[in-house]
Design a protein around this motif. Structure first.
Motif, PDB file in Angstrom:
ATOM      1  N   THR A   1     -11.963  28.835 -11.024  1.00  0.00           N
ATOM      2  CA  THR A   1     -10.995  28.116 -10.156  1.00  0.00           C
ATOM      3  C   THR A   1     -10.122  27.374 -11.200  1.00  0.00           C
ATOM      4  O   THR A   1     -10.801  26.588 -12.095  1.00  0.00           O
ATOM      5  CB  THR A   1     -11.607  27.723  -9.041  1.00  0.00           C
ATOM      6  N   LEU A   2      -8.937  26.976 -10.790  1.00  0.00           N
ATOM      7  CA  LEU A   2      -8.249  25.948 -11.384  1.00  0.00           C
ATOM      8  C   LEU A   2      -9.260  24.716 -11.174  1.00  0.00           C
ATOM      9  O   LEU A   2      -9.099  23.863 -12.253  1.00  0.00           O
ATOM     10  CB  LEU A   2      -6.732  25.827 -10.848  1.00  0.00           C
ATOM     11  N   LEU A   3      -9.575  24.421 -10.299  1.00  0.00           N
ATOM     12  CA  LEU A   3     -10.355  23.405  -9.862  1.00  0.00           C
ATOM     13  C   LEU A   3     -11.476  23.021 -10.903  1.00  0.00           C
ATOM     14  O   LEU A   3     -11.667  21.840 -11.435  1.00  0.00           O
ATOM     15  CB  LEU A   3     -10.932  23.233  -8.381  1.00  0.00           C
ATOM     16  N   ASP A   4     -12.487  24.051 -11.049  1.00  0.00           N
ATOM     17  CA  ASP A   4     -13.463  23.934 -11.864  1.00  0.00           C
ATOM     18  C   ASP A   4     -12.969  23.863 -13.479  1.00  0.00           C
ATOM     19  O   ASP A   4     -13.744  23.178 -14.098  1.00  0.00           O
ATOM     20  CB  ASP A   4     -14.311  24.888 -11.660  1.00  0.00           C
ATOM     21  N   ALA A   5     -11.578  24.745 -13.662  1.00  0.00           N
ATOM     22  CA  ALA A   5     -11.278  24.325 -15.172  1.00  0.00           C
ATOM     23  C   ALA A   5     -10.935  22.796 -15.181  1.00  0.00           C
ATOM     24  O   ALA A   5     -11.240  22.262 -16.435  1.00  0.00           O
ATOM     25  CB  ALA A   5     -10.077  25.272 -15.135  1.00  0.00           C
ATOM     26  N   LEU A   6     -10.530  22.106 -14.408  1.00  0.00           N
ATOM     27  CA  LEU A   6     -10.014  20.645 -14.736  1.00  0.00           C
ATOM     28  C   LEU A   6     -11.127  20.072 -14.461  1.00  0.00           C
ATOM     29  O   LEU A   6     -11.127  19.044 -15.597  1.00  0.00           O
ATOM     30  CB  LEU A   6      -9.047  20.547 -13.314  1.00  0.00           C
ATOM     31  N   ARG A   7     -12.181  20.139 -13.826  1.00  0.00           N
ATOM     32  CA  ARG A   7     -13.286  19.187 -13.674  1.00  0.00           C
ATOM     33  C   ARG A   7     -14.327  19.291 -14.723  1.00  0.00           C
ATOM     34  O   ARG A   7     -14.935  18.600 -15.365  1.00  0.00           O
ATOM     35  CB  ARG A   7     -13.917  19.320 -12.154  1.00  0.00           C
ATOM     36  N   GLU A   8     -14.823  20.633 -14.748  1.00  0.00           N
ATOM     37  CA  GLU A   8     -15.648  21.105 -15.683  1.00  0.00           C
ATOM     38  C   GLU A   8     -15.317  21.362 -16.992  1.00  0.00           C
ATOM     39  O   GLU A   8     -16.104  21.029 -17.944  1.00  0.00           O
ATOM     40  CB  GLU A   8     -16.479  22.147 -15.142  1.00  0.00           C
ATOM     41  N   HIS A   9     -14.305  21.977 -17.308  1.00  0.00           N
ATOM     42  CA  HIS A   9     -13.786  21.950 -18.669  1.00  0.00           C
ATOM     43  C   HIS A   9     -13.101  21.151 -19.465  1.00  0.00           C
ATOM     44  O   HIS A   9     -12.962  20.713 -20.442  1.00  0.00           O
ATOM     45  CB  HIS A   9     -13.438  23.429 -18.923  1.00  0.00           C
ATOM     46  N   LEU A  10     -11.956  20.402 -18.741  1.00  0.00           N
ATOM     47  CA  LEU A  10     -11.235  19.200 -19.011  1.00  0.00           C
ATOM     48  C   LEU A  10     -11.574  17.740 -18.699  1.00  0.00           C
ATOM     49  O   LEU A  10     -11.314  17.096 -19.098  1.00  0.00           O
ATOM     50  CB  LEU A  10      -9.779  19.707 -18.570  1.00  0.00           C
ATOM     51  N   HIS A  11     -12.830  17.945 -17.937  1.00  0.00           N
ATOM     52  CA  HIS A  11     -13.312  16.602 -17.394  1.00  0.00           C
ATOM     53  C   HIS A  11     -12.452  15.551 -16.766  1.00  0.00           C
ATOM     54  O   HIS A  11     -12.577  14.505 -16.857  1.00  0.00           O
ATOM     55  CB  HIS A  11     -14.228  15.900 -18.607  1.00  0.00           C
ATOM     56  N   LEU A  12     -11.430  16.177 -16.006  1.00  0.00           N
ATOM     57  CA  LEU A  12     -10.658  15.580 -15.362  1.00  0.00           C
ATOM     58  C   LEU A  12     -11.154  15.495 -13.696  1.00  0.00           C
ATOM     59  O   LEU A  12     -10.648  16.307 -13.050  1.00  0.00           O
ATOM     60  CB  LEU A  12      -9.166  16.127 -15.170  1.00  0.00           C
ATOM     61  N   THR A  13     -12.079  14.426 -13.623  1.00  0.00           N
ATOM     62  CA  THR A  13     -12.760  14.507 -12.431  1.00  0.00           C
ATOM     63  C   THR A  13     -11.937  13.907 -11.313  1.00  0.00           C
ATOM     64  O   THR A  13     -12.687  13.690 -10.157  1.00  0.00           O
ATOM     65  CB  THR A  13     -14.138  14.105 -12.545  1.00  0.00           C
ATOM     66  N   GLY A  14     -10.740  13.435 -11.567  1.00  0.00           N
ATOM     67  CA  GLY A  14     -10.114  12.741 -10.445  1.00  0.00           C
ATOM     68  C   GLY A  14      -9.767  13.734  -9.321  1.00  0.00           C
ATOM     69  O   GLY A  14      -9.783  13.235  -7.936  1.00  0.00           O
ATOM     70  N   THR A  15      -9.544  14.980  -9.468  1.00  0.00           N
ATOM     71  CA  THR A  15      -9.302  16.074  -8.495  1.00  0.00           C
ATOM     72  C   THR A  15     -10.456  16.398  -7.768  1.00  0.00           C
ATOM     73  O   THR A  15     -11.621  16.628  -8.565  1.00  0.00           O
ATOM     74  CB  THR A  15      -8.815  17.422  -9.124  1.00  0.00           C
ATOM     75  N   LYS A  16     -10.886  16.297  -6.594  1.00  0.00           N
ATOM     76  CA  LYS A  16     -12.048  16.363  -5.972  1.00  0.00           C
ATOM     77  C   LYS A  16     -12.332  17.651  -5.510  1.00  0.00           C
ATOM     78  O   LYS A  16     -11.434  18.457  -5.024  1.00  0.00           O
ATOM     79  CB  LYS A  16     -12.369  15.244  -4.811  1.00  0.00           C
ATOM     80  N   LYS A  17     -13.688  17.925  -5.344  1.00  0.00           N
ATOM     81  CA  LYS A  17     -14.128  19.269  -4.667  1.00  0.00           C
ATOM     82  C   LYS A  17     -14.521  18.942  -3.296  1.00  0.00           C
ATOM     83  O   LYS A  17     -15.652  18.301  -3.550  1.00  0.00           O
ATOM     84  CB  LYS A  17     -15.108  19.989  -5.546  1.00  0.00           C
ATOM     85  N   GLY A  18     -13.964  19.215  -2.085  1.00  0.00           N
ATOM     86  CA  GLY A  18     -14.692  18.819  -0.869  1.00  0.00           C
ATOM     87  C   GLY A  18     -15.218  20.072  -0.307  1.00  0.00           C
ATOM     88  O   GLY A  18     -16.436  20.249  -0.382  1.00  0.00           O
ATOM     89  N   CYS A  19     -14.486  20.875   0.344  1.00  0.00           N
ATOM     90  CA  CYS A  19     -15.019  22.174   0.995  1.00  0.00           C
ATOM     91  C   CYS A  19     -14.841  23.417  -0.007  1.00  0.00           C
ATOM     92  O   CYS A  19     -15.890  24.201   0.179  1.00  0.00           O
ATOM     93  CB  CYS A  19     -14.007  22.586   2.090  1.00  0.00           C
ATOM     94  N   ASP A  20     -14.184  23.394  -1.025  1.00  0.00           N
ATOM     95  CA  ASP A  20     -14.077  24.523  -1.888  1.00  0.00           C
ATOM     96  C   ASP A  20     -13.660  25.913  -1.107  1.00  0.00           C
ATOM     97  O   ASP A  20     -13.728  26.940  -1.741  1.00  0.00           O
ATOM     98  CB  ASP A  20     -15.463  24.897  -2.679  1.00  0.00           C
ATOM     99  N   HIS A  21     -12.992  25.718  -0.117  1.00  0.00           N
ATOM    100  CA  HIS A  21     -12.725  26.688   0.781  1.00  0.00           C
ATOM    101  C   HIS A  21     -11.252  26.773   1.184  1.00  0.00           C
ATOM    102  O   HIS A  21     -10.645  27.165   2.112  1.00  0.00           O
ATOM    103  CB  HIS A  21     -13.319  26.857   1.903  1.00  0.00           C
TER     104      HIS A  21
END
Ligand code: FES
Ligand code: FES
Length: 213
Positions: A66-86
Motif C-alpha cells: 500500500t502507499l501507506l506501507d511504502a511511505l512508512r516502511e520503505h521511505l521511513h516517513l512515519t508521520g503518516t499513521k496506520k490506525g485501522c488499515d481499512h
C-alpha cells in the motif's frame, strides 16, 4: 394413475438433466495461461517512482504494497499513521496531487509520477504550517496519533472551500461555500479522533479558515 405416471416421468427427466449438467461442470476447462493463479506465492516486484514532499523516490516494491506501507516502511516517513488499515479512521490521510486520500486503501504502484505530501512536507519544527501552529495553540490533540491525518485532511478542506467545492451538507449550490461548523464537521468526518479532541480541532481549523478567508 395417469397423473402419477406423468410425475414419475418428470422426476426421472429431472434426474437425467441434473446428472448431465453435473457431469458437464465437472469436466475441467483449462484456464488460459495468463488467467492461471500464481502458484509459487513469490511476490511480484515492480518499480515505481513518485515525488514525496518535493523529493523524487524510486522504489522496487511488491505490487501488493500500500502507499501507506511504502511511505512508512520503505521511505521511513512515519508521520503518516496506520490506525485501522481499512479506510475507516483517516489516520493515514496524505495529499496526492492536491487531493486527500487514505493511503492504506491505495497501492503504491498506482501512484507512478504522482506528487504526494505527507505531514513531514507541510512544515518543520521551526517553521510550522499555519494549521500545525493552530493545532498547538488550540490543543487540538491529546495522544496525537490522529493529528497528522487531521492536519493533512484540514489542508485539503481549506483548499476545497477556497475552490468552492460543495459537500454533502451544502444547502445552496449557487452561493459561495463557507466553512460553517456543519460544513467543517461534515468535511472532517472521515478523520476519527479516539481522544475526542474534536472541539479543539474544529477551533484550530476554523481559526485558520477565518484568517485565510
Ligand atoms: Fe487508513 Fe485508518 S489507517 S483509514
Ligand atoms: Fe488521540 Fe486524536 S489525539 S486519537
Amino acid at each position: 394413475m395417469q397423473i402419477s405416471g406423468r410425475l414419475e416421468l418428470s422426476r426421472r427427466h429431472l434426474l437425467i438433466v441434473g446428472a448431465a449438467s453435473l457431469a458437464a461442470s465437472s469436466i475441467a476447462t483449462p484456464l488460459p495461461a495468463a488467467a492461471q493463479p500464481a502458484r509459487t506465492g513469490a511476490p511480484v516486484m515492480t518499480r515505481v517512482s513518485f515525488d514525496v514532499n518535493g523529493e523524487t523516490h524510486q522504489l522496487e516494491l511488491d505490487t501488493r504494497t500500500t502507499l501507506l506501507d511504502a511511505l512508512r516502511e520503505h521511505l521511513h516517513l512515519t508521520g503518516t499513521k496506520k490506525g485501522c488499515d481499512h479506510g475507516q479512521c483517516g489516520a493515514c490521510t496524505v495529499i496526492v496531487d492536491g487531493r486527500r486520500i487514505n493511503s492504506c486503501l491505495t497501492l503504491a504502484v498506482m501512484h507512478q509520477g504522482d506528487e504526494i505530501t505527507t505531514i513531514e512536507g507541510l512544515g518543520t519544527p521551526d517553521g510550522l504550517h499555519p494549521l500545525q501552529a493552530a493545532f498547538v495553540e488550540h490543543d487540538g490533540y491529546q495522544c496525537g496519533y490522529c493529528t497528522p491525518g487531521q492536519i493533512c485532511s484540514a489542508v485539503a478542506v481549506l483548499a476545497e472551500v477556497k475552490a468552492g467545492i460543495p459537500s454533502h451538507v451544502t444547502a445552496d449550490l449557487n452561493a459561495p461555500v463557507r466553512l460553517t461548523n456543519a460544513e467543517l464537521r461534515e468535511r472532517m468526518s472521515g478523520n476519527i479522533c479516539r481522544c475526542g479532541a474534536y472541539s479543539n480541532i474544529a477551533e484550530a481549523i476554523s481559526e485558520v479558515a477565518g484568517r485565510s478567508a
